[in-house]
Design an enzyme around this catalytic site. Structure first.
Site, mmCIF file in Angstrom:
data_model
loop_
_atom_site.group_PDB
_atom_site.id
_atom_site.type_symbol
_atom_site.label_atom_id
_atom_site.label_comp_id
_atom_site.label_asym_id
_atom_site.label_seq_id
_atom_site.Cartn_x
_atom_site.Cartn_y
_atom_site.Cartn_z
ATOM 1 N N SER A 18 0.846 -1.183 0.000
ATOM 2 C CA SER A 18 0.000 0.000 0.000
ATOM 3 C C SER A 18 0.880 1.229 0.000
ATOM 4 O O SER A 18 1.889 1.282 0.714
ATOM 5 C CB SER A 18 -0.910 0.008 1.239
ATOM 6 O OG SER A 18 -1.749 1.143 1.240
ATOM 7 N N HIS A 61 2.362 12.167 -1.267
ATOM 8 C CA HIS A 61 1.936 13.561 -1.122
ATOM 9 C C HIS A 61 3.077 14.464 -1.604
ATOM 10 O O HIS A 61 4.077 14.631 -0.905
ATOM 11 C CB HIS A 61 1.612 13.889 0.342
ATOM 12 C CG HIS A 61 0.409 13.177 0.879
ATOM 13 N ND1 HIS A 61 -0.869 13.488 0.494
ATOM 14 C CD2 HIS A 61 0.297 12.175 1.787
ATOM 15 C CE1 HIS A 61 -1.733 12.710 1.129
ATOM 16 N NE2 HIS A 61 -1.045 11.893 1.919
ATOM 17 N N HIS A 103 -2.557 7.278 -4.620
ATOM 18 C CA HIS A 103 -2.650 6.130 -3.729
ATOM 19 C C HIS A 103 -2.742 4.862 -4.560
ATOM 20 O O HIS A 103 -3.343 4.857 -5.638
ATOM 21 C CB HIS A 103 -3.905 6.253 -2.847
ATOM 22 C CG HIS A 103 -4.378 4.941 -2.281
ATOM 23 N ND1 HIS A 103 -5.412 4.224 -2.858
ATOM 24 C CD2 HIS A 103 -3.966 4.224 -1.212
ATOM 25 C CE1 HIS A 103 -5.619 3.114 -2.148
ATOM 26 N NE2 HIS A 103 -4.754 3.088 -1.170
ATOM 27 N N ARG A 117 -3.399 -6.421 -2.776
ATOM 28 C CA ARG A 117 -3.435 -7.238 -1.559
ATOM 29 C C ARG A 117 -4.008 -8.630 -1.843
ATOM 30 O O ARG A 117 -4.665 -8.856 -2.865
ATOM 31 C CB ARG A 117 -4.279 -6.536 -0.493
ATOM 32 C CG ARG A 117 -5.696 -6.229 -0.949
ATOM 33 C CD ARG A 117 -6.424 -5.293 0.011
ATOM 34 N NE ARG A 117 -7.774 -5.009 -0.451
ATOM 35 C CZ ARG A 117 -8.084 -4.026 -1.277
ATOM 36 N NH1 ARG A 117 -7.142 -3.221 -1.739
ATOM 37 N NH2 ARG A 117 -9.336 -3.840 -1.663
ATOM 38 N N HIS A 131 -6.273 7.355 -16.725
ATOM 39 C CA HIS A 131 -7.314 6.362 -17.000
ATOM 40 C C HIS A 131 -6.976 5.484 -18.203
ATOM 41 O O HIS A 131 -7.346 4.300 -18.218
ATOM 42 C CB HIS A 131 -8.666 7.062 -17.183
ATOM 43 C CG HIS A 131 -9.309 7.434 -15.883
ATOM 44 N ND1 HIS A 131 -10.097 6.551 -15.173
ATOM 45 C CD2 HIS A 131 -9.240 8.572 -15.152
ATOM 46 C CE1 HIS A 131 -10.516 7.138 -14.054
ATOM 47 N NE2 HIS A 131 -10.009 8.363 -14.016
ATOM 48 N N GLY A 141 -4.765 -4.959 15.059
ATOM 49 C CA GLY A 141 -3.602 -4.664 15.882
ATOM 50 C C GLY A 141 -2.360 -4.401 15.073
ATOM 51 O O GLY A 141 -1.243 -4.685 15.517
ATOM 52 N N ARG A 176 0.517 -2.118 12.942
ATOM 53 C CA ARG A 176 1.429 -1.083 13.406
ATOM 54 C C ARG A 176 0.851 0.295 13.061
ATOM 55 O O ARG A 176 0.713 0.654 11.889
ATOM 56 C CB ARG A 176 2.792 -1.278 12.752
ATOM 57 C CG ARG A 176 3.863 -0.311 13.250
ATOM 58 C CD ARG A 176 5.216 -0.743 12.704
ATOM 59 N NE ARG A 176 6.281 0.104 13.185
ATOM 60 C CZ ARG A 176 6.778 1.150 12.521
ATOM 61 N NH1 ARG A 176 6.257 1.466 11.340
ATOM 62 N NH2 ARG A 176 7.763 1.861 13.008
#
Length: 303
Positions: free
Chosen positions: A94, A98, A108, A112, A147, A260, A262
């Site tokens: 991921s 900026h 972005h 996954r 696109h 949980g 990081r």
């Protein structure tokens, strides 16, 4: 699960992280990514690579993670309740970039893979991902290039794939409380497990491999455009919309926090500087107003 090659997916994702970081460093020309590896107490870990105060990139992060657990988090089972109670593995890359210059869009991307298992039942697996572009000053050339590159990545898998993933992206990256899109869209998909593992994996790879082809030329065209305090102020206000989406709606953020993960890596996507002023609005008829008037409304950029 003989046909599902988890090791191959992990190898690809780790290599993708390296390739994207190297390409972004070349475009930046000054900054270097700093790697920060971490372990998760409940199982798994990852490596965050972050570049700050570079020549082009103000803050950019490219994360790889591979985590596992005994039960799926709420964010992952909300739309698939039959998966509740299964153990899982999740891995992905991921990234969020900026830039300093308000004429270079924020970008972005994410790819996954999930596997959910339960004793006595067949494992359930799927791929997800995509990428989207968030300009501050809209540019037709950039949007069409973005696109078209996305469509090129989808075309080997059927002519219906790009319009479907484009609409999915438009629908997902939307702020209901603002009544506006986060940016000009791109691709988004989840739960991809058909027609077979090999094709689904190839689709995910095509999306991941095309990201820098989509973003790199835009960075190169816009990074040296002159700007002043007015443009920078507008950029900081619009970054506020980005933060609102990531903290309120983004499923990846919620998944990371609920498992949980990081915290520093999960919230890496947030910009270094941002501002909110009460009831702030761009001046009517201005270049700033054109963003919401002409670029954020959903449209077919390749028509």
């Amino acid at each position: 699960m003989a046909n599902v090659d988890i090791a191959a997916v992990k190898e690809y994702l780790m290599g993708l992280q390296t390739r994207i970081c190297e390409s972004l460093e070349a475009h930046d020309g000054q900054g270097k990514f700093v790697a920060d590896s971490w372990e998760r107490e409940a199982g798994g870990g990852g490596t965050s690579r972050v570049l700050t105060q570079g020549g082009v990139i103000e803050k950019g992060g490219v994360n790889f993670s591979h985590v596992m657990g005994d039960s799926m988090p709420v964010s992952a089972t909300a739309h698939r309740p039959e998966l509740a109670g299964r153990s899982f593995q999740a891995m992905g890359v991921s990234l969020v970039i900026h830039p300093h210059n308000p004429y270079v869009p924020t970008s972005h991307a994410n790819v996954r893979f999930f596997v959910a298992e339960k004793a006595g039942e067949e494992p359930v697996w799927w791929f997800g991902g995509g990428y989207d572009l968030t300009p501050y000053y809209g540019n037709e050339e950039d949007c069409v290039h973005w696109h078209q590159t996305a469509k090129n990545a989808c075309d080997p898998f059927g002519e219906d794939l790009y319009p479907r993933l484009k609409k999915w992206c438009d629908d997902y990256f939307f702020l209901p409380h603002r009544g506006e899109a986060r940016g000009v869209g791109g691709l988004f998909f989840d739960d991809l497990n058909t027609p077979n593992f090999e094709t689904a994996f190839a689709t995910m790879r095509s999306v991941g491999d095309s990201f820098m082809d989509a973003y790199g030329p835009i960075m190169a065209r816009r990074k040296d455009m002159p700007y002043g305090e007015k443009e920078r102020d507008f950029q900081l206000h619009r970054r506020g919309r980005y933060v609102e989406f990531n903290l309120v709606y983004d499923r990846g953020t919620l998944f990371g926090l609920q498992t949980g993960g990081r915290t520093e890596s999960i919230l890496m996507s947030l910009p270094s500087e941002v501002r909110w002023d009460y009831n702030w609005q761009p001046e009517p008829g201005s270049a700033e107003a054109k963003l919401t008037e002409d670029f954020l409304p959903h449209r077919d950029w390749l028509a």
